[in-house]
Design a protein around this motif. Sequence first.
Motif: not given
Length: 343
Positions: A162-176, A339-343
Motif C-alpha cells: 500500500a505504501t509503495r503502490n507495489a502491484p502483484r508482489p506475491l503469487q496467489p499460489q504462494f499466499i494460499i 529514480a522513477l516512481p511507480e506508474p
Amino acid sequence: NVSLAVRLSSREASWTIFSTRLYAVAMAAATVAQLASLLRQMDYTTQQVSISRVSLWTVAHLACLDLFLGLLHLFLGGVFEPAYSALAVASFAKFALCALFEMKYLHAIGNTQGTSLRCLCINMYFAVFLEMYLLWRLVLLLHAYVVFLTFGFWLPQILHSATRNAPRPLQPQFIIVTSCIQALPVVYFLGYPGNFLRLSPRPGVLLAWLVVYSSTAGVLLLQHYTHPRILVPSFLLPSRYNYSRPYKRRVTAQETAPARGGGPTADIEAGSSAVAEPVGRSSTSSSEGGGVDCVICRNPIDTNERALYMLTPCDHLFHMECLSQWMVYKMECPICRGALPEP
C-alpha cells in the motif's frame, strides 16, 4: 504423564506414538510443498523491480516462524522419544527451508534495500531466540491467544504494497499454500481433541483466529487482483506521478542559430538551450513527430499523442511501451539513472 504412558506401552500410549509420527510425517510433507511454493515465488521475482516489491519483514517473519517450529519439533522429539526420528525429519525440513532458501530470498530482497546478509542473519537469529522467550512468557499470560501475535506475517506485506503502490508482489499460489501450511499446527493443537500433547481444544479461539488469519491473506489476494491501495481511503492516498503530462518542446541549437544570424553569441546561447533540452535525443529530421527520438528504440516520438509517450520527473521523454518494458527490470531513468516512481 505422557512419558509414563509411553513407558507403560498401553493402547493409549501406542495411539499417542502413532499420532505423533503421523503428525511429523504430515508436517514434513507440508514443508516440502511449502518449499516448492517458495521456489516458484523466487522464480516469479527474479528482476530487481519485482523483488523490491516484496516486504523484507514478511519473509523474515516467515523465516523466524519456520526456524522456531523446527526447534519446537526437535524439542518435542526429545519428549516423545519413540517418535524422535519422525519429529527430527520434520525439524530438519523446517531448518533446511529456513537456512537454505528463505535466507537466500532474504539476501536477494536485502540487496535491493541496502541490507547486508550478515546483518540479516544476526538480526534474524537474535529475533528467533527473543521470540522464543517472548512466546514462552506470552503463552503463560495469554495461553492460546498467543497465535494472534505469532501468525501476523502478512501484515508487513500489506502495508508495504500500500505504501509503495507495489502491484502483484506475491503469487496467489504462494499466499494460499503458505497460509494453509503455516496454519496446520494451530488447527491441529487447538482444534483436534486427539492431539499428542493432549491439549484441550479451543474452538472459539481457533475460529476467531481463522477469521483474522484468513482475512489478512484475503486482503493480499484482493490487492493482487485489484489495486495495492484498494482499501486505503482516497483522502489518505498520495498523489501519483503523471507520466502523460504535457510535453513542452524547447528550441534546439540548430533552430536558434540561423534565426540569430550565427556568430559566437548566438552559438553560446544556442548551446545553453541545447543543454536544457529535456529529452533523450533531439532530431531535426523527426520534426513532424515533435523533434524527439526515444533513446531506447531510437525511433521518433509523436509528442502530440499523450497516450503514446511517458515523460519522467527528470524531463526525459520515451515511448510508453519502451519505458514500461524498461521499468520491469529497473526503476531508474535510462539516461540520468534517476529514480522513477511507480506508474
